[in-house]
Design an enzyme around this catalytic site. Sequence first.
Site, PDB file in Angstrom:
ATOM      1  N   PRO A 166       0.846  -1.198  -0.034  1.00  0.00           N
ATOM      2  CA  PRO A 166      -0.287   0.116  -0.331  1.00  0.00           C
ATOM      3  C   PRO A 166       1.211   0.794  -0.131  1.00  0.00           C
ATOM      4  CG  PRO A 166      -1.176  -1.895   0.921  1.00  0.00           C
ATOM      5  CD  PRO A 166       0.560  -2.219   1.265  1.00  0.00           C
ATOM      6  N   GLU A 167       0.306   1.684  -0.701  1.00  0.00           N
ATOM      7  CA  GLU A 167       1.312   3.346  -0.559  1.00  0.00           C
ATOM      8  C   GLU A 167       0.477   4.461  -0.039  1.00  0.00           C
ATOM      9  OE1 GLU A 167       2.813   4.102  -4.697  1.00  0.00           O
ATOM     10  OE2 GLU A 167       2.695   2.839  -5.449  1.00  0.00           O
TER      11      GLU A 167
ATOM     12  N   LYS B 233       3.244   5.836   4.619  1.00  0.00           N
ATOM     13  CA  LYS B 233       2.866   4.851   4.653  1.00  0.00           C
ATOM     14  C   LYS B 233       2.418   3.727   5.597  1.00  0.00           C
ATOM     15  CE  LYS B 233       5.720   2.886   0.509  1.00  0.00           C
ATOM     16  NZ  LYS B 233       6.182   1.951  -0.485  1.00  0.00           N
TER      17      LYS B 233
ATOM     18  N   ASN C 188       5.783   2.067  -5.684  1.00  0.00           N
ATOM     19  CA  ASN C 188       6.447   1.902  -7.181  1.00  0.00           C
ATOM     20  C   ASN C 188       5.528   2.294  -8.133  1.00  0.00           C
ATOM     21  OD1 ASN C 188       8.978   0.905  -8.232  1.00  0.00           O
ATOM     22  ND2 ASN C 188       7.785  -1.211  -8.934  1.00  0.00           N
TER      23      ASN C 188
ATOM     24  N   ARG D  76      14.595  -3.645  -4.915  1.00  0.00           N
ATOM     25  CA  ARG D  76      14.722  -3.760  -6.359  1.00  0.00           C
ATOM     26  C   ARG D  76      12.700  -3.821  -6.557  1.00  0.00           C
ATOM     27  NH1 ARG D  76      19.901  -8.871  -5.835  1.00  0.00           N
ATOM     28  NH2 ARG D  76      20.703  -7.152  -4.679  1.00  0.00           N
TER      29      ARG D  76
END
Length: 266
Positions: A2-3, A51, A166, A252
Site C-alpha cells: 500500500p502507498e 505508509k 512503486n 529491487r
Amino acid sequence: MPEGDSVYRLAKRLREPLDGRAIVSGELRSGAAAGTRLDGWIVLAHDTHGKHLLTRFDSGFTLRTHLKMQGSWSVTSAGKRVPRAVEPEVRVRMSMDSGRTAWGVDVPVVDLLPTRDEHLAIGHLGPDPLRADWDAAEAERRLTARPDRPIAAALLDQRNVAGFGNLWANELCFLRGIDPLTPVGAVDVPALLSVGARALTVSATVANMYQTTTGSTRRGERHWVSGRAGRPCLRCGTTIRVRAETPGDPERRRTWWCPSCQPLGG
C-alpha cells in the site's frame, strides 16, 4: 505494498467506527508489546505519515502499524468476527463499545510507543504530500542531495518523500516524460513534486479516482505504464517495457516505462 494514498484512505475508513470510542476488550498479538491489553482505552484519532498508520489512544500511547505487502484491517459489525481461518493471522483486536470490532490481520509491523515519542518511529520520513505540514521545498532538498541517483529510486526512498510507492514512481516519471533511470540532477524536481502532490491528493480524496493516473477508470486503462509491460502505450502505441529492478532501490522493485514517451536523457 500500500502507498500513502492507500493508508490515508484506510485511516479515513477507520475513523467512523473507532475514533472517540472505548475499547471494551482488545489486545496486541504481535511486536515487542505483544500481550498488551487495550481494555478501557479510548481511541482518540487516526493519522498517517506516508505508509505508516498511527492510532492514538487516551492512555498516552500510539499504535504504529505498517501493512507492507500483506497486512490489512477489517471492521466487523456487532456479533460478527473475521472468518475462523483468518483468526490465527490477527495481530491486533479492538472490540469497541459500539459492538463493532477492528481486526489488524497479518500486519507485519505492530509498534506501541508513547505518543510523545512518535518521532522516534517516523521522524526519519520525508515530507508527506497528504499532510497539512507538507513541505515541498524540504522534499526537493532531500531529493536533490544525491543528484546522480536514478529518479525512480530517489522517489521510492521514504526518507526523501513519504508516500510514493512503486506505482507512483513509475506513473510520475511517465507524466513528466522522463525515463525512471534519469539522474535526479537532470530532472525538474519542483515540477515533478507538484504533479506528484496533486496526483496523490486526488487519489486519496476523490471517490472514483483511487490510483487512476490516466483519467480513465476503464479496466486496464487506469495506469499509463505500471503493470502494462508488453502492451501498447495509451498515448503513442509504443510497447511498454519493464526492468526487473530499479537500480539503487534496496527492495529491487520493477520499473515500467514507454521508450518513446520517456526517452533516457530527455
